[in-house]
Design an enzyme around this catalytic site. Structure first.
Site, mmCIF file in Angstrom:
data_model
loop_
_atom_site.group_PDB
_atom_site.id
_atom_site.type_symbol
_atom_site.label_atom_id
_atom_site.label_comp_id
_atom_site.label_asym_id
_atom_site.label_seq_id
_atom_site.Cartn_x
_atom_site.Cartn_y
_atom_site.Cartn_z
ATOM 1 N N GLU A 1 0.839 -1.194 0.000
ATOM 2 C CA GLU A 1 0.000 0.000 0.000
ATOM 3 C C GLU A 1 0.877 1.248 0.000
ATOM 4 O O GLU A 1 1.945 1.263 0.629
ATOM 5 C CB GLU A 1 -0.910 0.011 1.241
ATOM 6 C CG GLU A 1 -1.939 -1.120 1.209
ATOM 7 C CD GLU A 1 -3.005 -0.995 2.289
ATOM 8 O OE1 GLU A 1 -2.745 -0.353 3.324
ATOM 9 O OE2 GLU A 1 -4.100 -1.545 2.090
ATOM 10 N N CYS B 1 -1.341 7.699 8.947
ATOM 11 C CA CYS B 1 -0.150 7.144 9.571
ATOM 12 C C CYS B 1 -0.507 6.009 10.532
ATOM 13 O O CYS B 1 -1.334 6.179 11.431
ATOM 14 C CB CYS B 1 0.506 8.277 10.340
ATOM 15 S SG CYS B 1 2.246 8.130 10.382
#
Ligand code: SF4
Length: 370
Positions: free
Chosen positions: A115, A357
């Site tokens: 990803e 994140c």
């Protein structure tokens, strides 16, 4: 994010790869520098300047197959087709979060998945890259770390993430910044990360300024030394998350050094490169967000040239952590600043599609879990 005409956020698995999937003997073009390709073409009897043309089609023009390279003679197209592939991986999905972030899912040649996250904010297009399939370090607050580890990525697989990301952008737009903050720990796959950085920086490829390439690591001192010796002046970011040795060891069980040793290594890096180090600090409600935590961090960084990036925790389903209130985040930043430490809170993008994140996950086909 301004998509190219006709692009929307959708599953793309039915569209298949941009290029043929690579048979074993054909090498990904992204594995070669322009100079290496020139040498190989020369060895095969072609003019070396053709490498310049091929790479111009491949990178700035984003060609997905050799036949699209208009000024390349048919004989050379045939040679390229039989020796190289334009993409070893293909994009299977792009999820637009609606806040400027797009999560990109990429199928690698062996069926593993990576990803990457494309973020458009403040006039910059930043790409967050993965360097491993999963991560073996197991940080307690990180979806990647809790999902296991499959393997390291090759340099060309890292570069191809940028090719896929670039294909989503409007023609006049380009990736301006890269951060190695996706899946994986760069210091566990440093050779590939540095080789990919060379191509991301090369004027004939992505032409991203070296200082706009940030390598984020837990901070193995030997690895920091290697990054300091790297030919390109990339930016170093060190993930600290706590100044207390015991708490950091609990949150980051794979940490290769204590906070003190890590900061000392980063300080040596600054002294030899004169490049300011960024410290990443994921702020977890009730865990590492007290005034005492800020004081300890300020003490640890006292006298050091440093910038602290405070990252309010992004929720991961099934993990026992919570995001602090924005009031608490602002207070933590103020506490650092009051003690002479430069700091700011990072704006979280991509939470709507689990692209923020710490939210990237190892997705593995059934039957492949170890
Ligand atoms: S935070 Fe980084 S080093 Fe830690 S588990 Fe997640 S990907 Fe690995």
């Amino acid at each position: 994010m301004r998509p190219r005409e006709g692009f929307a956020s959708f599953w793309m698995s039915t569209m298949g790869p941009d290029c043929d999937t690579a048979p074993q003997k054909r090498r990904p073009l992204a594995a070669l520098t322009r100079e290496a390709l020139a040498g190989e073409l020369k060895g095969a009897g072609f003019a070396p300047y053709r490498a310049r043309q091929v790479m111009h089609w491949f990178y700035p023009k984003g060609a997905g197959d050799f036949a699209a390279m208009k000024n390349i003679p048919a004989g050379l197209v045939g040679y390229l087709d039989s020796h190289y592939v334009c993409r070893s991986s293909h994009m299977v999905a792009a999820h637009d979060s609606g806040d400027g972030a797009t999560k990109i899912q990429i199928a690698l040649a062996d069926g593993e998945t990576a990803e990457a996250v494309l973020m458009e904010a403040g006039g910059h297009v930043t790409l967050c890259l993965s360097c491993q399939v999963g991560c073996p370090l197991g940080c307690l607050f990180c979806a990647t770390g809790q999902g296991g580890y499959a393997r390291d990525m090759d340099a060309h697989e890292i570069v191809e993430q940028a090719l896929h990301a670039q294909s989503l952008l409007a023609r006049e737009s380009r990736v301006s910044n890269v951060v190695f903050m996706g899946m994986g720990e760069p210091c566990l796959n440093l050779e590939a990360v540095l080789a990919a950085s060379e191509i991301l920086n090369a004027p004939w490829a992505f032409h991203i300024g070296a200082r706009k390439i940030a390598i984020s690591t837990l901070g193995d001192p030997r690895c920091i030394e290697s990054i300091a010796r790297f030919r390109l002046p990339v930016t170093l970011a060190v993930s600290l998350h706590s100044a207390h040795a015991e708490l950091r060891a609990r949150l980051v069980p794979g940490a290769p050094a204590t906070p003190q040793e890590t900061v000392e290594a980063a300080w040596r890096y600054f002294k030899s490169t004169r490049r300011e180090v960024t410290y990443e600090y994921v702020l977890l409600a009730g865990v590492n967000d007290s005034t005492g935590d800020a004081e300890a961090l300020a003490r640890l960084l006292r006298g050091k040239r440093a910038f602290v990036n405070v990252i309010p925790y992004n929720q991961v389903e099934g993990l026992p952590f919570e995001r602090p209130s924005s009031h608490k985040v602002a207070g933590f930043v103020r506490s650092l600043e009051a003690r002479g430490v430069k700091a700011s809170a990072r704006r979280s993008l991509g939470r709507g599609v689990h692209a923020a994140c710490g939210q990237l996950r190892l997705a593995r086909p059934a039957g492949r879990l170890k």
